[in-house]
Design a protein around this motif. Structure first.
Motif, short mmCIF file in Angstrom:
data_model
loop_
_atom_site.label_atom_id
_atom_site.label_comp_id
_atom_site.label_asym_id
_atom_site.label_seq_id
_atom_site.Cartn_x
_atom_site.Cartn_y
_atom_site.Cartn_z
N THR A 1 7.58 -0.85 3.62
CA THR A 1 7.03 -0.24 2.40
C THR A 1 7.29 1.07 2.42
N GLN A 2 7.54 1.71 1.27
CA GLN A 2 8.15 3.22 1.22
C GLN A 2 6.88 3.75 0.89
N VAL A 3 6.90 5.05 1.84
CA VAL A 3 5.72 6.04 1.66
C VAL A 3 6.50 7.28 1.55
N GLY B 1 0.83 -1.16 0.21
CA GLY B 1 0.00 0.03 -0.21
C GLY B 1 0.71 1.18 -0.06
N GLY B 2 2.31 0.98 -0.01
CA GLY B 2 2.96 2.25 0.12
C GLY B 2 3.06 3.23 -1.35
N GLY B 3 3.52 4.19 -1.48
CA GLY B 3 3.87 4.95 -2.77
C GLY B 3 3.75 6.17 -2.56
N LEU B 4 3.74 7.03 -3.63
CA LEU B 4 3.93 8.29 -3.59
C LEU B 4 2.64 9.19 -3.62
N VAL B 5 2.50 10.00 -2.73
CA VAL B 5 1.12 10.74 -2.62
C VAL B 5 1.64 12.52 -2.27
N GLN B 6 0.78 13.29 -2.90
CA GLN B 6 0.87 14.69 -2.48
C GLN B 6 0.53 14.95 -1.04
N TRP C 1 2.74 -0.42 13.57
CA TRP C 1 3.46 0.07 12.41
C TRP C 1 4.51 1.17 13.05
N TYR C 2 5.77 0.77 12.59
CA TYR C 2 6.79 1.72 12.81
C TYR C 2 7.30 2.28 11.45
N ARG C 3 7.94 3.28 11.60
CA ARG C 3 8.58 3.71 10.36
C ARG C 3 9.87 4.49 10.61
N GLN C 4 10.73 4.40 9.50
CA GLN C 4 12.14 4.97 9.63
C GLN C 4 12.50 6.05 8.42
N ALA C 5 12.86 7.19 8.65
CA ALA C 5 13.24 8.21 7.79
C ALA C 5 14.61 8.00 7.79
N PRO C 6 15.29 8.55 6.57
CA PRO C 6 16.76 8.53 6.32
C PRO C 6 17.46 9.28 7.42
N GLY C 7 18.42 8.70 7.85
CA GLY C 7 19.13 9.41 9.05
C GLY C 7 18.39 9.35 10.07
N GLU D 1 6.76 15.39 5.96
CA GLU D 1 7.61 14.63 7.08
C GLU D 1 7.18 13.18 7.33
N ASP D 2 5.96 12.63 6.88
CA ASP D 2 5.82 11.42 7.13
C ASP D 2 6.34 10.47 6.09
N THR D 3 7.30 11.01 5.30
CA THR D 3 8.16 10.30 4.28
C THR D 3 9.11 9.34 4.99
N ALA D 4 9.03 8.03 4.54
CA ALA D 4 9.45 7.02 5.48
C ALA D 4 9.39 5.72 4.96
#
Length: 115
Positions: free
Chosen positions: A109-111, A8-13, A36-42, A88-91
């Motif tokens: 999955t990438q969001v 279900g991940g993907g690119l969204v505006q 659900w966990y998330r990890q952003a770069p860095g 900032e939800d990108t992860a």
């Protein structure tokens, strides 16, 4: 063999919505606390939302009111409805299953939230 498979991940505006799913197999799903966990770069991996075997939920302050976690024990699946998405939800979003000493992760999955 335990498997957690996210989708279900993907690119969204910004301001858009996505719905993530995590299908579990190989475990007694209804007894597990799911999250659900998330990890952003860095950045470190962080808890986004959790739901226990009784259906009780908890959320990170940054997503409260925008995200909703739910589970379907008949389908061994959890969901994360994400509304009003922000950059900032990108992860990478990961599904987690936990019960005592048993702890399992999905592959992620990438969001990406971007205009």
């Amino acid at each position: 063999q335990v498997q957690l498979v996210e989708s279900g991940g993907g690119l969204v505006q910004p301001g858009g919505s996505l719905r993530l799913s995590c299908a579990a197999s190989g475990l007694l799903f209804r007894f597990y606390t799911m999250g659900w966990y998330r990890q952003a770069p860095g950045k470190q991996r962080e808890l986004v939302a959790g739901i226990d075997r009784g259906g009780n939920t908890n959320y990170a302050a940054s997503v409260k009111g925008r995200f909703t976690i739910s589970r379907d024990n008949a389908k061994n699946t959890i969901f994360l409805q994400m509304n009003s998405l922000k950059p900032e939800d990108t992860a990478v979003y990961y599904c987690n299953a936990n019960m005592g000493g048993a702890n399992y992760w999905g592959q992620g999955t990438q969001v990406t939230v971007s205009s």
